[in-house]
Enzyme design. Structure first.
Site, PDB file in Angstrom:
ATOM      1  N   GLU A 205      -0.081  -5.399  -4.250  1.00 60.44           N
ATOM      2  CA  GLU A 205      -0.584  -5.278  -6.297  1.00 60.44           C
ATOM      3  C   GLU A 205      -1.734  -5.159  -6.074  1.00 60.44           C
ATOM      4  O   GLU A 205      -2.688  -5.284  -6.139  1.00 60.44           O
ATOM      5  CB  GLU A 205      -0.177  -6.794  -5.954  1.00 60.44           C
ATOM      6  CG  GLU A 205      -0.445  -8.541  -5.997  1.00 60.44           C
ATOM      7  CD  GLU A 205      -1.671  -7.987  -5.720  1.00 60.44           C
ATOM      8  OE1 GLU A 205      -3.323  -7.498  -6.986  1.00 60.44           O
ATOM      9  OE2 GLU A 205      -2.897  -8.501  -4.754  1.00 60.44           O
TER      10      GLU A 205
ATOM     11  N   GLU B 136      -4.515  -5.341  -3.167  1.00 53.07           N
ATOM     12  CA  GLU B 136      -3.863  -4.061  -2.767  1.00 53.07           C
ATOM     13  C   GLU B 136      -2.815  -3.763  -1.108  1.00 53.07           C
ATOM     14  O   GLU B 136      -2.404  -2.849  -0.953  1.00 53.07           O
ATOM     15  CB  GLU B 136      -4.994  -2.950  -2.492  1.00 53.07           C
ATOM     16  CG  GLU B 136      -6.024  -3.387  -3.767  1.00 53.07           C
ATOM     17  CD  GLU B 136      -7.299  -2.060  -3.374  1.00 53.07           C
ATOM     18  OE1 GLU B 136      -7.885  -2.099  -2.394  1.00 53.07           O
ATOM     19  OE2 GLU B 136      -8.140  -2.274  -4.527  1.00 53.07           O
TER      20      GLU B 136
END
Length: 348
Positions: free
Chosen positions: A172, A315
């Site tokens: 994310e 990420e």
């Protein structure tokens, strides 16, 4: 119930798991000497129904969204960084891009709720709203919005499945989302917020104390019910967390192993498991984040992290970092000689 928007989750193939276990025991090594690598292959075999699992084609989904609670000053970075990082992902300059290139993994960037007005070409624009509400004051989102984000995740995985993806990482980007992840952890573990809260992007002491106050205030105000995971998601979650919930459930339904990342994706995984317990068998914990709530959530899920590198980037960077270990585990299973190959008796 909310579950009925999601597909059924197949049972793990225990017969193939046992065949793989027996095969590993016949390889030229002491029994169990490859530790977690052996357990990874056995679990992958049960998920894929393949004695030698195929995880050659990999993808990383990075769900992106903004958080209204960022307005409370819970991050060391301004909210605009979410949009800037989305652009960075597309240019290939983020950590996740570098790590993905090491294993030829596809990076799929999905915007489910950023504040960006002009979403860059190459991003899957599935924006549901421009950021959640500030959950210190009101629920982060409506039920319909959370479900739409989850359905987006289901759709992304369906596309990747059609492309032949065999191993999926979920991650994310969203300034303020460690606040949401910690709030979710507090609801499900019932542990004090002070024991779960980390410094996220590196906030200083005053902001850290304020972050704790924000989470405690939100939980007191909204009283999210741990028995209703969708309610928890709506009240103190985020759109990218809902998107990851959909990805995780969709991958499990497609018999694709799911590699979760740090605190935020693990919070999404816990919500997915609370919704559909069978999802848990499809999860792999890539690493142990420096965020204090992360280890607690992994314990709640009964998962052991593969790597401990004190990362806290997000990420899906930790998940991508673990990919070579999946390749190594499968290669060992596929290429090592057996005792029979050497004309020796194997273990009984």
């Amino acid at each position: 119930m909310e579950k009925n928007i999601f597909p059924e989750i197949p049972a793990i193939d225990t017969k193939v798991q046992e065949e793989t276990r027996k095969h590993l025991n016949q390889l030229t090594k002491p029994l169990g000497s490859l530790g977690q690598l052996e357990e990874m292959v056995i679990r992958l075999a049960g998920i894929t129904s393949q004695k030698i699992p195929d995880v050659s084609k990999k993808a990383i989904v990075v769900m992106c969204a903004d958080h209204g609670v960022a307005g409370e000053g819970v991050s060391a970075y301004p909210q605009e960084v979410t949009g800037l990082m989305i652009q960075n992902f597309i240019r290939g300059g983020a950590a996740i891009n570098v790590l993905a290139r090491q294993t030829a993994a596809e990076v799929c960037v999905v915007d489910v709720g950023s504040l960006l007005i002009d979403v860059p070409e190459g991003v899957m624009n599935r924006k549901i709203r421009a950021g959640t509400a500030n959950f210190m004051n009101m629920p982060a989102m409506e039920k319909a919005e959370a479900l739409k984000a989850a359905e987006t995740g289901l759709g992304v995985v369906d596309t990747l499945k059609q492309e032949g993806v065999r191993l999926l990482a979920v991650g994310e980007m969203g300034i303020g989302n460690t606040t949401a992840g910690t709030a979710i952890a507090a609801v499900f573990t019932k542990m004090p917020v002070t024991e779960l809260t980390g410094r996220g992007t590196g906030i200083q002491e005053e902001s850290y104390r304020h972050k704790i106050h924000v989470i405690e205030t939100a939980l007191h105000k909204h009283q999210p019910d741990p028995g209703n995971p969708l309610e928890v998601l709506c009240k103190v979650g985020g759109l990218e967390i809902a998107g990851m919930v959909g990805c995780i459930i969709g991958a499990a339904a497609a018999q694709i192993p799911v590699v979760i990342d740090g605190l935020i994706s693990t919070a999404a995984a816990l919500i997915a498991v609370k919704m559909i317990p069978g999802v848990r068998s499809y999860l792999f914990a890539s690493h142990l984040s420096a965020e204090p709530a992360h280890s607690i959530l992994l314990e709640e899920l009964g998962l052991r992290p593969i790597i401990d590198a004190e990362m806290r980037l997000g990420e899906a960077s930790g998940a991508a970092l673990s990919f070579p270990l999946f390749d190594a585990a499968v290669a060992l299973s596929r290429e090592m000689a057996t005792f029979a190959d050497l004309g020796l008796p194997g273990p009984e």
